[in-house]
Design a protein around this motif. Sequence first.
Motif, short mmCIF file in Angstrom:
data_model
loop_
_atom_site.label_atom_id
_atom_site.label_comp_id
_atom_site.label_asym_id
_atom_site.label_seq_id
_atom_site.Cartn_x
_atom_site.Cartn_y
_atom_site.Cartn_z
N UNK A 256 0.82 -1.21 0.00
CA UNK A 256 0.00 0.00 0.00
C UNK A 256 0.85 1.25 0.00
N UNK A 257 2.00 1.19 0.62
CA UNK A 257 2.92 2.32 0.64
C UNK A 257 4.34 1.78 0.76
N UNK A 258 5.30 2.67 0.91
CA UNK A 258 6.70 2.25 0.93
C UNK A 258 7.22 1.97 2.33
N UNK A 259 6.33 1.85 3.30
CA UNK A 259 6.77 1.62 4.68
C UNK A 259 7.33 0.20 4.84
N UNK A 260 8.24 0.03 5.80
CA UNK A 260 8.78 -1.32 6.04
C UNK A 260 7.69 -2.31 6.45
N UNK A 261 6.67 -1.82 7.16
CA UNK A 261 5.58 -2.71 7.58
C UNK A 261 4.83 -3.27 6.38
N UNK A 262 4.56 -2.41 5.39
CA UNK A 262 3.87 -2.86 4.17
C UNK A 262 4.72 -3.88 3.42
N UNK A 263 6.01 -3.63 3.36
CA UNK A 263 6.92 -4.56 2.68
C UNK A 263 6.96 -5.89 3.42
N UNK A 264 6.94 -5.86 4.76
CA UNK A 264 6.92 -7.10 5.55
C UNK A 264 5.66 -7.89 5.25
N UNK A 265 4.52 -7.21 5.14
CA UNK A 265 3.26 -7.89 4.81
C UNK A 265 3.32 -8.52 3.42
N UNK A 266 3.88 -7.79 2.46
CA UNK A 266 3.98 -8.32 1.10
C UNK A 266 4.89 -9.55 1.08
N UNK A 267 5.99 -9.50 1.80
CA UNK A 267 6.90 -10.64 1.85
C UNK A 267 6.24 -11.83 2.54
N UNK A 268 5.46 -11.56 3.59
CA UNK A 268 4.75 -12.64 4.30
C UNK A 268 3.79 -13.36 3.36
N UNK A 269 3.12 -12.61 2.50
CA UNK A 269 2.17 -13.22 1.57
C UNK A 269 2.88 -14.00 0.47
N UNK A 270 4.01 -13.51 0.01
CA UNK A 270 4.69 -14.13 -1.13
C UNK A 270 5.65 -15.24 -0.72
N UNK A 271 6.37 -15.05 0.41
CA UNK A 271 7.44 -15.98 0.76
C UNK A 271 7.24 -16.67 2.11
N UNK A 272 6.27 -16.22 2.88
CA UNK A 272 6.01 -16.86 4.16
C UNK A 272 6.46 -16.02 5.34
N UNK A 273 6.07 -16.45 6.54
CA UNK A 273 6.32 -15.70 7.76
C UNK A 273 7.81 -15.62 8.10
N UNK A 274 8.55 -16.70 7.88
CA UNK A 274 9.98 -16.69 8.21
C UNK A 274 10.74 -15.63 7.41
N UNK A 275 10.45 -15.53 6.13
CA UNK A 275 11.11 -14.53 5.29
C UNK A 275 10.70 -13.12 5.73
N UNK A 276 9.43 -12.96 6.10
CA UNK A 276 8.95 -11.66 6.56
C UNK A 276 9.63 -11.27 7.87
N UNK A 277 9.80 -12.22 8.77
CA UNK A 277 10.48 -11.94 10.04
C UNK A 277 11.92 -11.52 9.79
#
Length: 143
Positions: free
Chosen positions: A26-47
């Motif tokens: 939704x925006x360029x914030x690290x939180x948004x990027x973490x959510x996108x990574x969680x959806x695409x690569x899983x929770x471990x990658x997002x962490x």
Amino acid sequence: MFKSLSLVTLISIASFSAIAAPVVSGNASPESKVCAIAAEQGLSAARAYGAKHGVFVSRFSKTLECNGEDIRSFAKQAQAESANTEAKVKLVAKNSTVATELCLKAAKEGLSSLSKLRHQTRNLKCNDLPVKQFIKNINNTAI
């Protein structure tokens, strides 16, 4: 004795998937990027990504929401949806010859189903492959 079968690939999508609906931040914030990574690569990658950028995601308690949902369930749901996408193959006979029918029978029931017909299958080729190789290729594909 060259007889052919066509392999037609059908893509069946049981529900929305990452391929059908890509995840967009939704925006360029690290939180948004973490959510996108969680959806695409899983929770471990997002962490791992979050830890590098000051966003700490707990495996046990609610620390971050993605689209109004806890990141853990968000990641799990996105992974389940992408797993529901599978490719299936359907065998289609190009003609109705005996050799083509034998190839179809071998593909569906296995090579042992032709054991009584050894004299007809000795030089049998399916899609320009020896019948044994053809069956090996079919067995590596979901029918």
